[in-house]
Scaffold this active site. Structure first.
Site, PDB file in Angstrom:
ATOM      1  N   ARG A   1       0.694  -1.269  -0.191  1.00  0.00           N
ATOM      2  CA  ARG A   1       0.380   0.348  -0.297  1.00  0.00           C
ATOM      3  C   ARG A   1       1.597   1.512  -0.488  1.00  0.00           C
ATOM      4  NH1 ARG A   1      -5.443   2.360  -1.953  1.00  0.00           N
ATOM      5  NH2 ARG A   1      -6.255   2.929   0.284  1.00  0.00           N
TER       6      ARG A   1
ATOM      7  N   THR B   1      -9.724   0.446 -10.476  1.00  0.00           N
ATOM      8  CA  THR B   1      -8.606  -0.548  -9.359  1.00  0.00           C
ATOM      9  C   THR B   1      -8.304  -2.429 -10.379  1.00  0.00           C
ATOM     10  OG1 THR B   1      -8.744  -0.233  -6.965  1.00  0.00           O
ATOM     11  CG2 THR B   1      -8.402  -1.904  -7.463  1.00  0.00           C
TER      12      THR B   1
ATOM     13  N   SER C   1     -10.127  -0.933   0.712  1.00  0.00           N
ATOM     14  CA  SER C   1     -10.935  -1.993   0.873  1.00  0.00           C
ATOM     15  C   SER C   1     -11.093  -3.342  -0.412  1.00  0.00           C
ATOM     16  CB  SER C   1     -12.468  -1.489   0.103  1.00  0.00           C
ATOM     17  OG  SER C   1     -13.283  -0.516   0.975  1.00  0.00           O
TER      18      SER C   1
ATOM     19  N   GLY D   1     -14.484  -0.013  -5.139  1.00  0.00           N
ATOM     20  CA  GLY D   1     -13.690   0.828  -4.066  1.00  0.00           C
ATOM     21  C   GLY D   1     -14.624   0.131  -2.989  1.00  0.00           C
TER      22      GLY D   1
END
Length: 592
Positions: free
Chosen positions: A127, A414, A479, A500
């Site tokens: 991340r 994503t 998420s 999302g």
């Protein structure tokens, strides 16, 4: 009413481009189907199987991802004896070229790995991190009020330290067999020679043209001569080819130090109208973190994924852990009672998510998937109607639980990769740059993320701190829910999705459809979506899900029919491998 389990997903055929909506209702990436140019006969056959609602079957290896060109690049590595980690590198660097709005070198990812030799699960956290110079008020105006979302996103302010290049190298170091430079060959060639612009990319560029036009390098690439790139044209990216050659020669150091790092910092700090604070030091000190898998029991399975800073595995685990007290199999997919239970379990889980979940290096967290705690929470589902309101629970904890509810927005741009290799290893990886086209800043042929806007724009509510507030060096809550489902110590399902915060609902629904309703994997992924996070029930427009609106309304829900553009990619592991790809996007499953 058409049976929900057999509904035709007509909504994927023609959806609007981005709409300017408020808060968490900002439109998702548009859905796309149709022909895909420049792919092999095997890929064309895989697309045909997806259109027919059939899985791809294989004996040795399988890969499912969001673009046929990327899948073919990974398949080439697997055919040559590479591992799932090797193939992932090849897939990701092609996705960054052909699907730049969703993921790439300028973003971050979470990876879940099952090792066939040791029988162990490992999760790697790549991340993005907040720059050391960032403060909790980065996304507030002079009066302390949150900025409007796109005022925060577009430009340098939203850019966190990218993690994806470091993850590629770390995964290859741990589990790779192939020669590192060879993993960049296909992507480099495609960048140099050009690739055919897909319907999806063209549609998204057209819908996002105004913001893409704000920065010269970005506009020159996506809007040549002021016009959005068109379907079927050939798009070359020599700058990206040069970046890939740097990575092939120097590894991740070529990204985090040296000339490329300098260009990234300069671009962020000098972004017109909205500069950021990312520094050379932030890039140089970035590290991938190994974390313990987050697992929750469901029926005879263990549902395992990425723990904090992801909320994905914990929230999916909470939903399924509560639903494990109820007989969804007998109710079936078409019974509104199934969706009452699923919807309210999700609402309860999201209440805990908003209160407690954040980067655990900064925020101590309770055990939110403790079976005893979830059994108590599940008792709230025992009624006949929708819960009139939900609130966070009070899990057992050895610290004060003095946190305020979150105020953050997470958008659905994503991508997800699922791979099982010929050695029996399994990989589930979700990868992102956050909003479509991220910060819209382009360096070295790739886009930079806007992940910092996944933090809460507010740092406190009524003087009480918010767990997911921005802090230097912290990783924003996500998420993303890359998942490996285990049974008797072996992987049986590899799954994940973009979307999302709706990722959580997409993954949970698909696991329920597969595990409880005995749906074949492709049917489970194609099943129309019903997602409830905060009270309103989102149902997938144009499908049998929307036809449940009267029943859900009678149960007490406000219902909103809308596009729900997941990008699920999954592999079932048994006597054979079965691969499936979401019909709402351009991806395929391919295996041999």
């Amino acid at each position: 009413m058409r049976p929900l389990s057999l509904s035709i997903l007509t909504c994927v055929l023609a959806l609007p481009a981005f709409a300017q909506e408020a808060a968490d209702a900002v439109a998702p990436e548009a859905a796309t189907t149709g022909a895909f140019a420049s792919t092999s006969p095997a890929a064309q056959m895989a697309l045909a199987k997806k259109a027919a609602g059939e899985e791809v079957i294989a004996d040795n290896w399988m890969i499912a991802a969001a673009n046929p060109l990327a899948v073919e690049a990974g398949a080439e590595i697997l055919r040559a004896g590479g591992t799932a980690a090797d193939a992932m590198v090849a897939v990701q660097v092609v996705l960054g070229l052909v699907e730049p709005q969703s993921s790439g070198l300028g973003g971050g990812a979470f990876l879940v790995w099952y090792d066939a030799n040791s029988g162990e699960l490992t999760t790697l956290d790549a991340r993005e991190t907040a720059p050391l110079a960032a403060t909790p008020r980065l996304f507030q105006d002079e009066a302390g009020e949150p900025l409007k979302f796109y005022d925060a996103v577009v430009g340098g302010r939203s850019v966190g330290t990218p993690g994806t290049p470091a993850l590629l190298q770390e995964a290859h170091r741990r589990w790779g067999r192939a020669n590192w430079p060879s993993l960049f060959t296909t992507a480099t060639q495609l960048a140099q020679d050009g690739f055919t612009v897909s319907p999806r990319l063209a549609q998204l560029v057209e819908g996002g043209a105004e913001r893409l036009a704000r920065f010269p390098d970005t506009a020159a690439y996506f809007l040549p001569e002021g016009e959005p790139i068109a379907v079927g044209t050939t798009l070359k990216n020599p700058a990206y080819a040069q970046t890939l050659q740097t990575l092939a020669r120097q590894g991740a150091d070529g990204f985090y130090t040296g000339p490329l790092a300098g260009k990234i910092v300069d671009t962020v700090q000098n972004a017109p109208g909205n500069p950021g604070v990312l520094s050379a030091t932030d890039l140089a000190i970035y590290q991938v973190k190994e974390r313990a898998p987050a697992c929750a029991s469901y029926r005879s399975f263990e549902i395992c994924g990425m723990g904090p800073p992801s909320s994905g595995a914990l929230t999916v685990g909470q939903i399924l852990g509560m639903l494990g007290q109820y007989d969804l199999a007998t109710l079936g997919a078409d019974d509104p009672e199934s969706w009452r239970l699923i919807g309210d379990a999700s609402r309860l889980a999201f209440a805990d998510r908003g209160r407690y979940m954040a980067d655990s290096d900064f925020v101590p967290m309770p055990d939110l998937v403790d079976p005893a705690y979830l059994t108590e929470r599940a008792k709230l589902l025992a009624g006949d109607d929708a819960l009139p309101e939900v609130a966070p629970g009070t899990p057992s904890f050895d610290h004060a639980l003095n946190w305020a509810d979150d105020a953050s927005l997470e958008l659905p741009s994503t991508s997800h990769i699922s791979i099982v290799d010929g050695y029996g290893n399994a990989l589930s990886m979700t990868t992102t740059i956050e909003n479509a086209f991220g910060s819209r800043l382009m360096v070295g042929g790739f886009l930079l993320n806007n992940e910092l806007t996944d933090f809460s724009f507010r740092s406190h509510r009524d003087g009480v701190p918010i767990a997911n507030r921005l802090e230097p060096g912290k990783r924003p809550r996500s998420s993303m829910a890359p998942t490996i489902v285990m049974q008797e110590g072996k992987p049986v399902l590899v799954i994940g999705s973009p979307g999302g915060s709706r990722i959580i609902g997409y993954v949970a629904k698909s696991i329920i459809a597969w595990a409880d309703w005995d749906m074949p994997l492709q049917q489970a992924l194609s099943l129309p979506h019903l997602v409830n996070r905060f009270g309103t029930y989102d149902v997938e427009e144009g499908t049998g899900a929307a036809e449940l609106t009267p029943a859900l309304t009678e149960l007490g829900y406000e219902v909103n029919a809308r596009a729900l553009t997941s990008g699920l990619h999954a592999i079932e592991i048994g006597d054979q491998l079965k691969g499936a790809a979401d019909p709402r996007r351009e991806g395929i499953a391919l295996g041999e």
